[in-house]
Write a protein that holds these residues in place. Structure first.
Motif, mmCIF file in Angstrom:
data_model
loop_
_atom_site.group_PDB
_atom_site.id
_atom_site.type_symbol
_atom_site.label_atom_id
_atom_site.label_comp_id
_atom_site.label_asym_id
_atom_site.label_seq_id
_atom_site.Cartn_x
_atom_site.Cartn_y
_atom_site.Cartn_z
ATOM 1 N N PRO A 71 0.803 -1.236 0.000
ATOM 2 C CA PRO A 71 0.000 0.000 0.000
ATOM 3 C C PRO A 71 0.830 1.279 0.000
ATOM 4 O O PRO A 71 0.378 2.300 -0.521
ATOM 5 C CB PRO A 71 -0.811 -0.131 1.297
ATOM 6 C CG PRO A 71 -0.918 -1.599 1.531
ATOM 7 C CD PRO A 71 0.376 -2.170 1.056
ATOM 8 N N ASP A 72 2.044 1.245 0.572
ATOM 9 C CA ASP A 72 2.891 2.434 0.581
ATOM 10 C C ASP A 72 3.719 2.593 -0.692
ATOM 11 O O ASP A 72 4.531 3.500 -0.813
ATOM 12 C CB ASP A 72 3.821 2.416 1.803
ATOM 13 C CG ASP A 72 4.775 1.224 1.815
ATOM 14 O OD1 ASP A 72 4.734 0.413 0.863
ATOM 15 O OD2 ASP A 72 5.549 1.098 2.776
ATOM 16 N N GLY A 73 3.511 1.689 -1.660
ATOM 17 C CA GLY A 73 4.221 1.758 -2.934
ATOM 18 C C GLY A 73 5.511 0.975 -2.975
ATOM 19 O O GLY A 73 6.107 0.824 -4.044
ATOM 20 N N LYS A 74 5.965 0.456 -1.841
ATOM 21 C CA LYS A 74 7.201 -0.316 -1.825
ATOM 22 C C LYS A 74 6.993 -1.647 -2.529
ATOM 23 O O LYS A 74 5.940 -2.273 -2.391
ATOM 24 C CB LYS A 74 7.664 -0.555 -0.386
ATOM 25 C CG LYS A 74 9.036 -1.197 -0.293
ATOM 26 C CD LYS A 74 9.531 -1.272 1.148
ATOM 27 C CE LYS A 74 10.913 -1.898 1.224
ATOM 28 N NZ LYS A 74 11.421 -1.961 2.614
ATOM 29 N N ARG A 75 8.009 -2.083 -3.289
ATOM 30 C CA ARG A 75 7.903 -3.303 -4.082
ATOM 31 C C ARG A 75 8.781 -4.400 -3.490
ATOM 32 O O ARG A 75 9.928 -4.152 -3.111
ATOM 33 C CB ARG A 75 8.295 -3.028 -5.535
ATOM 34 C CG ARG A 75 7.417 -1.953 -6.188
ATOM 35 C CD ARG A 75 7.681 -1.814 -7.668
ATOM 36 N NE ARG A 75 6.800 -0.805 -8.259
ATOM 37 C CZ ARG A 75 6.409 -0.811 -9.543
ATOM 38 N NH1 ARG A 75 6.822 -1.784 -10.347
ATOM 39 N NH2 ARG A 75 5.622 0.124 -10.013
ATOM 40 N N TYR A 76 8.223 -5.611 -3.433
ATOM 41 C CA TYR A 76 8.911 -6.758 -2.859
ATOM 42 C C TYR A 76 9.026 -7.858 -3.909
ATOM 43 O O TYR A 76 8.022 -8.269 -4.509
ATOM 44 C CB TYR A 76 8.145 -7.289 -1.644
ATOM 45 C CG TYR A 76 8.036 -6.302 -0.512
ATOM 46 C CD1 TYR A 76 8.972 -6.278 0.515
ATOM 47 C CD2 TYR A 76 6.981 -5.381 -0.471
ATOM 48 C CE1 TYR A 76 8.870 -5.372 1.565
ATOM 49 C CE2 TYR A 76 6.878 -4.466 0.570
ATOM 50 C CZ TYR A 76 7.819 -4.471 1.578
ATOM 51 O OH TYR A 76 7.721 -3.559 2.614
ATOM 52 N N ASP A 77 10.252 -8.332 -4.126
ATOM 53 C CA ASP A 77 10.479 -9.398 -5.096
ATOM 54 C C ASP A 77 9.806 -10.691 -4.639
ATOM 55 O O ASP A 77 9.891 -11.080 -3.478
ATOM 56 C CB ASP A 77 11.970 -9.642 -5.263
ATOM 57 C CG ASP A 77 12.254 -10.865 -6.126
ATOM 58 O OD1 ASP A 77 11.901 -10.835 -7.322
ATOM 59 O OD2 ASP A 77 12.789 -11.855 -5.591
ATOM 60 N N LEU A 78 9.136 -11.352 -5.552
ATOM 61 C CA LEU A 78 8.494 -12.628 -5.263
ATOM 62 C C LEU A 78 9.089 -13.762 -6.082
ATOM 63 O O LEU A 78 9.010 -14.925 -5.699
ATOM 64 C CB LEU A 78 6.982 -12.529 -5.531
ATOM 65 C CG LEU A 78 6.096 -13.661 -5.028
ATOM 66 C CD1 LEU A 78 6.167 -13.794 -3.511
ATOM 67 C CD2 LEU A 78 4.650 -13.427 -5.464
ATOM 68 N N LYS A 79 9.697 -13.424 -7.196
ATOM 69 C CA LYS A 79 10.225 -14.452 -8.102
ATOM 70 C C LYS A 79 11.223 -15.373 -7.403
ATOM 71 O O LYS A 79 11.201 -16.597 -7.594
ATOM 72 C CB LYS A 79 10.873 -13.790 -9.314
ATOM 73 C CG LYS A 79 11.548 -14.769 -10.276
ATOM 74 C CD LYS A 79 12.215 -14.037 -11.429
ATOM 75 C CE LYS A 79 13.023 -14.984 -12.298
ATOM 76 N NZ LYS A 79 13.676 -14.276 -13.430
ATOM 77 N N SER A 80 12.110 -14.805 -6.593
ATOM 78 C CA SER A 80 13.172 -15.597 -5.976
ATOM 79 C C SER A 80 12.644 -16.631 -4.986
ATOM 80 O O SER A 80 13.346 -17.590 -4.658
ATOM 81 C CB SER A 80 14.165 -14.673 -5.269
ATOM 82 O OG SER A 80 13.517 -13.906 -4.264
ATOM 83 N N SER A 81 11.414 -16.472 -4.513
ATOM 84 C CA SER A 81 10.860 -17.407 -3.539
ATOM 85 C C SER A 81 9.852 -18.386 -4.137
ATOM 86 O O SER A 81 9.253 -19.175 -3.412
ATOM 87 C CB SER A 81 10.191 -16.636 -2.389
ATOM 88 O OG SER A 81 9.085 -15.880 -2.865
ATOM 89 N N LEU A 82 9.662 -18.340 -5.456
ATOM 90 C CA LEU A 82 8.693 -19.226 -6.089
ATOM 91 C C LEU A 82 9.178 -20.678 -6.053
ATOM 92 O O LEU A 82 10.362 -20.956 -6.219
ATOM 93 C CB LEU A 82 8.451 -18.812 -7.539
ATOM 94 C CG LEU A 82 7.744 -17.481 -7.769
ATOM 95 C CD1 LEU A 82 7.685 -17.165 -9.259
ATOM 96 C CD2 LEU A 82 6.344 -17.475 -7.165
#
Length: 268
Positions: A71-82
């Motif tokens: 919600p604050d616009g910060k982006r979190y990588d998800l690819k590395s944990s797939l």
């Protein structure tokens, strides 16, 4: 099924045969603050002129980016944990988890840019879905900004009303299509209900043509998961950094939306 649209002329676009589409899903659109969202990356939608919402193979992660926008616009990588759910390279799909830390609306965002091995085609894809974190699932806030924020994809479907709350069967969902940063007119968007087979080349129950401002309105009558899909083909040709040549470019955008039977904030 109510579809409202106005079709106006747009030149230079063709009706192509597209590669598989990617889409992203969560196991539920609502979570308590601090809970884990289970997120899937799927590939398919190849049958019935890309309107069947069925799995077909599994996307290779080369050229894929996947993230959660908080919600604050910060982006979190998800690819590395797939992790891989299939036994073979073409079986199953990718899945991962994300623990939210604050209330509000979250966006799962995936992109793909790759030259296909079976044709001189560059595929540029984007996929989105949303989920909300709330302190109480019985009192989900009606106001949750961020759903209409554009993420800069070449072809992008953007909701114009909150796809999580207030929403429910019988309530309109308003979407806007952008191409290269501008609203895209006279382009088909398919709203595919999970388990439904669309009819013919254009099914007015579940498909609409964007108006001059790139807008369509879709009013689902059933509580289901829906996949909104749009495509554009251009004659863009070239060569990527790996030396792979392409003679045309195909753009695809998807948005996955879960329509509940009961609105989570107003009970309607």
């Amino acid at each position: 099924m109510k579809l409202k649209f106005l079709a106006l002329a747009l030149f230079g676009l063709s009706v192509p045969v597209f590669a598989h589409d990617t889409w992203v899903e969560t196991n539920t659109p609502l979570y308590r603050v601090g809970d884990v969202a289970h997120i899937d990356l799927k590939l398919g939608n190849h049958g019935n002129n890309h309107r069947d919402f069925k799995l077909a193979s599994k996307v290779a992660l080369d050229g894929v980016k996947m993230e959660v926008v908080a919600p604050d616009g910060k982006r979190y990588d998800l690819k590395s944990s797939l992790t891989d759910t299939g036994y073979t390279p073409k079986e199953g799909f990718w899945t991962g988890g994300f623990t939210n830390a604050a209330p509000g609306l979250y966006c799962v965002h995936q992109t793909l840019d790759a030259v296909m091995t079976y044709a001189p085609e560059r595929a540029i894809k984007s996929a989105k879905t949303y989920f909300m974190a709330s302190k109480s699932l019985d009192r989900v806030p009606m106001a949750a900004p961020g759903f209409d924020k554009r993420l800069g994809d070449a072809l992008e479907i953007v909701p114009e009303n909150n796809p999580i709350a207030p929403i429910g069967a019988g309530m309109p969902l308003k979407l806007r299509l952008y191409f290269q940063g501008k609203p895209l007119a006279k382009t088909k968007i398919s709203f595919i209900p999970e388990g439904e087979t669309l009819r013919g080349d254009f099914d007015s129950r579940y498909e609409a043509i964007t108006n001059i401002n790139g807008r369509v309105t879709f009013t689902p009558t059933e509580a289901k998961r829906y996949l909104a899909v749009a495509h554009v083909e251009t004659k863009e040709a070239g060569q990527n950094k790996a030396g792979e040549k392409y003679t045309f470019t195909q753009y695809g955008a998807t948005l996955t939306v879960y329509i509940p039977a009961i609105c989570p904030c107003c009970g309607g």
